[in-house]
Design a protein around this motif. Sequence first.
Motif, short mmCIF file in Angstrom:
data_model
loop_
_atom_site.label_atom_id
_atom_site.label_comp_id
_atom_site.label_asym_id
_atom_site.label_seq_id
_atom_site.Cartn_x
_atom_site.Cartn_y
_atom_site.Cartn_z
N ILE A 101 0.68 -1.19 0.11
CA ILE A 101 0.09 0.09 -0.02
C ILE A 101 0.93 1.08 0.11
N THR A 102 1.79 1.21 0.71
CA THR A 102 2.97 2.41 0.92
C THR A 102 3.47 2.61 -0.49
N ILE A 103 4.03 1.51 -1.11
CA ILE A 103 4.66 1.57 -2.48
C ILE A 103 3.63 2.33 -3.32
N VAL A 104 2.33 1.64 -3.61
CA VAL A 104 1.29 2.21 -4.51
C VAL A 104 0.89 3.71 -4.21
N LEU A 118 8.18 5.27 0.22
CA LEU A 118 9.07 4.04 -0.05
C LEU A 118 9.99 4.00 1.08
N SER A 119 10.27 4.79 1.99
CA SER A 119 11.17 4.37 3.31
C SER A 119 10.39 3.56 4.04
N VAL A 120 9.02 3.81 4.29
CA VAL A 120 8.30 3.20 5.06
C VAL A 120 8.05 1.85 4.27
N TYR A 178 18.31 1.47 10.04
CA TYR A 178 19.04 2.43 9.15
C TYR A 178 17.83 3.32 8.50
N ILE A 179 16.88 2.83 8.45
CA ILE A 179 15.74 3.74 7.75
C ILE A 179 15.01 4.56 9.07
N VAL A 180 14.95 3.87 10.03
CA VAL A 180 14.05 4.18 11.16
C VAL A 180 14.81 5.73 11.55
N ALA A 181 16.25 5.35 11.54
CA ALA A 181 17.20 6.59 11.93
C ALA A 181 16.64 7.71 10.99
N ALA A 182 16.39 7.44 9.82
CA ALA A 182 16.34 8.57 8.66
C ALA A 182 14.68 9.29 8.68
N PHE A 183 13.73 8.38 9.25
CA PHE A 183 12.26 9.14 9.39
C PHE A 183 12.33 10.45 9.81
N PRO A 184 12.69 10.80 10.96
CA PRO A 184 12.55 12.35 11.48
C PRO A 184 13.08 13.21 10.24
N VAL A 185 13.96 12.80 9.76
CA VAL A 185 14.52 13.99 8.83
C VAL A 185 13.86 13.87 7.57
#
Length: 182
Positions: free
Chosen positions: A12-15, A38-40, A68-75
């Motif tokens: 769903i998040t990709i679509v 796409l990160s989610v 790695y991706i969780v660290a980037a979520f806030p930014v």
Amino acid sequence: HYQSSLFLTTVITIVLGLYVFIRRPHSRISRTFCLYSLSVAFWTSCQAMASFSSDPAISLAWMRAVFYIVAAFPVLLIHFFSAFLRIDQRKVCCLGWCLVALFSLFIPSRTFLQPGETLAFLPSMPRGGLLFLPFNLAWFGWIFYDFWLLARGPQSGLKPTQQQASFLLAVFVFGYLAACTN
């Protein structure tokens, strides 16, 4: 249920991300929303891979990839919210990416995540290491800043309206609360 919910979230998040991007590919809002989506999807697919693995070492490796991706979520959220609100947050984003790079150095180490115990759906649910608590404190502080930025609303008086910003804030808060139950 856990694995199917991760699979559905990934799809769903990709679509959704690609749909928004394809509709307006030159829009900064569309591009940042697509990247966040796409990160989610990457996050949920790594969690799914960790849950499918029967080897604790491989499961731990997938869970480290999640962070790695969780660290980037806030930014990524600051990028999206600044595009949505039409405000300049470049310095804050640079600081955020520096923090992401700093924590990324430690994610593969035992000071961040340690092998854990078997959980119903994971052969090895990792335990936090020495740096896990500082990471979480920084992460939640950053998320609170993101939501404060959104709650503050547009400063220029231009679109989006305060009502749109409030709605988006409510949706993101609900999404993060739902993610915390994960």
